[in-house]
Enzyme design. Structure first.
Site, PDB file in Angstrom:
ATOM      1  N   GLY A 151       0.822  -1.203   0.000  1.00 52.61           N
ATOM      2  CA  GLY A 151       0.000   0.000   0.000  1.00 52.61           C
ATOM      3  C   GLY A 151       0.858   1.257   0.000  1.00 52.61           C
ATOM      4  O   GLY A 151       0.502   2.266  -0.621  1.00 52.61           O
ATOM      5  N   THR A 152       1.994   1.210   0.687  1.00 53.64           N
ATOM      6  CA  THR A 152       2.895   2.359   0.704  1.00 53.64           C
ATOM      7  C   THR A 152       3.435   2.647  -0.683  1.00 53.64           C
ATOM      8  O   THR A 152       3.490   3.803  -1.118  1.00 53.64           O
ATOM      9  CB  THR A 152       4.053   2.112   1.688  1.00 53.64           C
ATOM     10  OG1 THR A 152       3.529   2.020   3.012  1.00 53.64           O
ATOM     11  CG2 THR A 152       5.076   3.240   1.637  1.00 53.64           C
ATOM     12  N   GLN A 161      -8.069   1.851   4.889  1.00 52.07           N
ATOM     13  CA  GLN A 161      -8.879   1.426   6.035  1.00 52.07           C
ATOM     14  C   GLN A 161     -10.340   1.179   5.672  1.00 52.07           C
ATOM     15  O   GLN A 161     -11.030   0.401   6.342  1.00 52.07           O
ATOM     16  CB  GLN A 161      -8.802   2.482   7.150  1.00 52.07           C
ATOM     17  CG  GLN A 161      -7.450   2.574   7.818  1.00 52.07           C
ATOM     18  CD  GLN A 161      -7.065   1.322   8.579  1.00 52.07           C
ATOM     19  OE1 GLN A 161      -7.913   0.540   9.001  1.00 52.07           O
ATOM     20  NE2 GLN A 161      -5.772   1.108   8.750  1.00 52.07           N
ATOM     21  N   SER A 173      -4.468  -1.580   0.485  1.00 53.68           N
ATOM     22  CA  SER A 173      -3.439  -2.515   0.941  1.00 53.68           C
ATOM     23  C   SER A 173      -4.084  -3.802   1.406  1.00 53.68           C
ATOM     24  O   SER A 173      -4.935  -3.788   2.305  1.00 53.68           O
ATOM     25  CB  SER A 173      -2.639  -1.867   2.088  1.00 53.68           C
ATOM     26  OG  SER A 173      -1.531  -2.662   2.441  1.00 53.68           O
ATOM     27  N   ALA A 174      -3.686  -4.918   0.816  1.00 52.14           N
ATOM     28  CA  ALA A 174      -4.400  -6.186   0.998  1.00 52.14           C
ATOM     29  C   ALA A 174      -4.386  -6.697   2.432  1.00 52.14           C
ATOM     30  O   ALA A 174      -5.361  -7.307   2.884  1.00 52.14           O
ATOM     31  CB  ALA A 174      -3.822  -7.251   0.060  1.00 52.14           C
ATOM     32  N   HIS A 175      -3.297  -6.481   3.167  1.00 52.03           N
ATOM     33  CA  HIS A 175      -3.233  -7.057   4.515  1.00 52.03           C
ATOM     34  C   HIS A 175      -4.201  -6.378   5.479  1.00 52.03           C
ATOM     35  O   HIS A 175      -4.420  -6.850   6.588  1.00 52.03           O
ATOM     36  CB  HIS A 175      -1.807  -7.027   5.058  1.00 52.03           C
ATOM     37  CG  HIS A 175      -1.292  -5.666   5.391  1.00 52.03           C
ATOM     38  ND1 HIS A 175      -1.259  -5.183   6.674  1.00 52.03           N
ATOM     39  CD2 HIS A 175      -0.784  -4.681   4.612  1.00 52.03           C
ATOM     40  CE1 HIS A 175      -0.748  -3.973   6.675  1.00 52.03           C
ATOM     41  NE2 HIS A 175      -0.456  -3.636   5.434  1.00 52.03           N
ATOM     42  N   CYS A 228       4.299   8.109  24.386  1.00 47.81           N
ATOM     43  CA  CYS A 228       5.135   7.329  25.293  1.00 47.81           C
ATOM     44  C   CYS A 228       5.097   5.846  24.957  1.00 47.81           C
ATOM     45  O   CYS A 228       5.189   4.991  25.816  1.00 47.81           O
ATOM     46  CB  CYS A 228       4.745   7.580  26.749  1.00 47.81           C
ATOM     47  SG  CYS A 228       3.077   8.124  27.038  1.00 47.81           S
TER      48      CYS A 228
END
Length: 499
Positions: A69-70, A177, A194-196, A320
């Site tokens: 996807g990136t 998403q 993005s497939a995952h 944090c």
């Protein structure tokens, strides 16, 4: 173990597993070759492209498969900017885009381009009119996510797409998403996924480029996938990605309604179960499976470990966690509390009993982390001086403002803060929390505010980047007045007087 991090990644969908195994035996050859094995591989690739294109509501010849996807985002942004460089050098994005988009924008800036970030409201949603004003005559491309990956807020993509079309600016939609839940509406120009994220195998991204959109793939161009993904493609993975997308879409309406009810339960009950907690994101216009909340006086990484030990895998955008020194850019842009941040994203099939058990475990996990940091209850905005010092419930009569931060932590800051602590009831206190990290500056502020009268002033010295977000957010949550910051100094006026 309950896996509540679906927004990050999902295990292989059963349909994806079946398709992957079947395609391994049939899709190993080069689909560009005319021999029998190549033709068989080509048939599998073409069928997968048609299936995925139907889910995206685009033509098969508009869809390219990439290695992630990136890569789809970087290729889409780079290709559109390159092709439209004569139209202008301005790239417009929202302030809450995925880091892959923001990194591409930074690269564009370093190459001499312009990057304009459109701010969002406290729910993480952009204003369409503000977006329209940001386009300008020199805008080459606009990028907007369909739904946010950290807080679940759904953007007005259809209306934004119309505004962009009217301005003659292509819109790239990051739909990573939202694609499992349905197609993206509106006249968008480019779209990625993005497939995952929906139970397909990792290493498969989608890039759709509408016909008529000027597009020139950046870098060396390969003959495969119209130059979007050079090299030999992973056909079995592509087949599995397309098959699983079709499968999850078939279940999306019913499963979405079921998960939305479970998320509604979390949203409604967490603030009552865990004091000093803020649920963030749009309460209505949101993804059905995702909810994010932040807890005051909590170390985010410690809370994630406590929940993991209790059998729950969740995520966080807290400053944090994982050693990061800055809060999530999404939470920062929204102006909401970042410390003790928890993102719960339910995978398909999550049972009601798992959510109920999470709600039973969460209060104890938060209390344990707060106790470890010496944090107690929040001071009421109208309470009298000395009648409850917020997180200073563990403070002794001698009084320290940083001495309960935990063993072997921030010793120098403890000494400085102790030396600066004035007597009980003083009208002004300076708390030196420099050198401490989230959530300690806010804990020390909560301890100190109970030591000044109504209208008294607390000056907090903090060099942690998260303090710039969390101290104003603390004031909004507790009713005290944030009077601004200068350098590393933050001014907080105790409620109940004018000082």
């Amino acid at each position: 173990m309950s896996y509540f991090d679906a927004a990050s990644s999902l295990p292989l969908h059963p349909v994806a597993r079946q398709a992957l195994l079947a395609a391994v035996d049939e899709g190993w050859a080069d689909p560009a070759r005319p021999h029998r094995e190549g033709r068989r591989a080509r048939m599998l690739l073409d069928a997968a492209r048609e299936t995925a294109a139907e889910a995206l509501d685009c033509r098969p010849d508009e869809l390219r498969f990439t290695s992630s996807g990136t890569q789809a985002l970087h290729t889409g942004i780079g290709g559109a900017l390159t092709a439209r460089r004569r139209a202008g050098r301005r790239l417009v994005v929202s302030a809450v885009e995925h880091s892959a988009v923001l990194h591409a924008g930074e690269t564009h800036e370093r190459a001499g381009g312009l990057l304009h970030q459109v701010e969002v409201d406290r729910t993480g949603r952009i204003d369409v009119q503000e977006w329209a004003r940001a386009l300008g005559e020199d805008c080459a491309l606009a990028c907007l996510q369909s739904a946010n990956h950290e807080v679940g807020t759904v953007q007005p993509v259809a209306r934004v797409a119309e505004v962009c079309a009217e301005a003659g600016v292509p819109l790239l939609v990051d739909a990573a998403q939202s694609l499992p839940w349905g197609p993206v509406e509106g006249p968008w120009s480019l779209l990625t996924g993005s497939a995952h994220k929906w139970g397909g195998p990792p290493g498969v991204g989608l890039l759709a480029v509408r016909k008529g959109v000027r597009f020139a793939p950046p870098g060396p161009v390969d003959e495969r996938e119209s130059g979007a993904a050079p090299g030999f493609g992973n056909i079995p993975a592509v087949v599995a990605a397309a098959a699983s997308l079709r499968a999850v879409r078939a279940e999306a309406e019913a499963e979405g309604a079921r998960l939305r009810a479970l998320v509604d339960r979390i949203r409604a009950r967490v603030p009552g179960l865990v004091p000093d907690t803020e649920v963030v994101g749009d309460p209505v216009r949101r993804l059905p499976h995702l909810v994010t909340f932040s807890c005051l006086y909590v170390d985010g990484e410690a809370l994630l470990h406590a929940l993991d030990a209790a059998g729950f895998s969740v995520s966080s955008g807290s400053s944090c966690t994982s050693g990061t020194l800055t809060p999530s850019h999404v939470l920062r842009a929204m102006g909401v509390l970042s410390e003790g941040n928890v993102r719960v994203s339910l995978p398909p099939g999550t049972q009601e009993s798992e959510v109920d058990r999470f709600l039973q475990v969460l209060p104890g996990a938060v209390a344990e982390v707060r106790a470890r940091l010496g944090a107690g209850a929040t001071p009421a905005a109208g309470a009298g001086a000395g009648a409850g010092a917020g997180a200073g419930a563990a403070e002794d009569a001698g009084g320290t403002t940083a001495g309960d931060a935990g063993p072997d932590r921030d010793t120098a800051a403890d000494v400085a803060a102790t030396a600066a602590t004035p007597p009980e009831g003083a009208g002004e206190i300076t708390v030196d929390a420099r050198g401490t990290l989230c959530p300690l500056p806010v804990i020390e502020l909560a301890k100190a505010v109970g030591r000044v009268p109504a209208g008294g002033l607390v000056r907090v010295l903090a060099d942690d980047e998260a303090a710039r977000l969390d101290i104003p957010a603390w004031c909004e949550m507790t009713g005290h007045a944030f009077e601004g910051a200068e350098g590393t100094e933050y001014r907080v006026r105790r409620a109940g007087g004018t000082g």
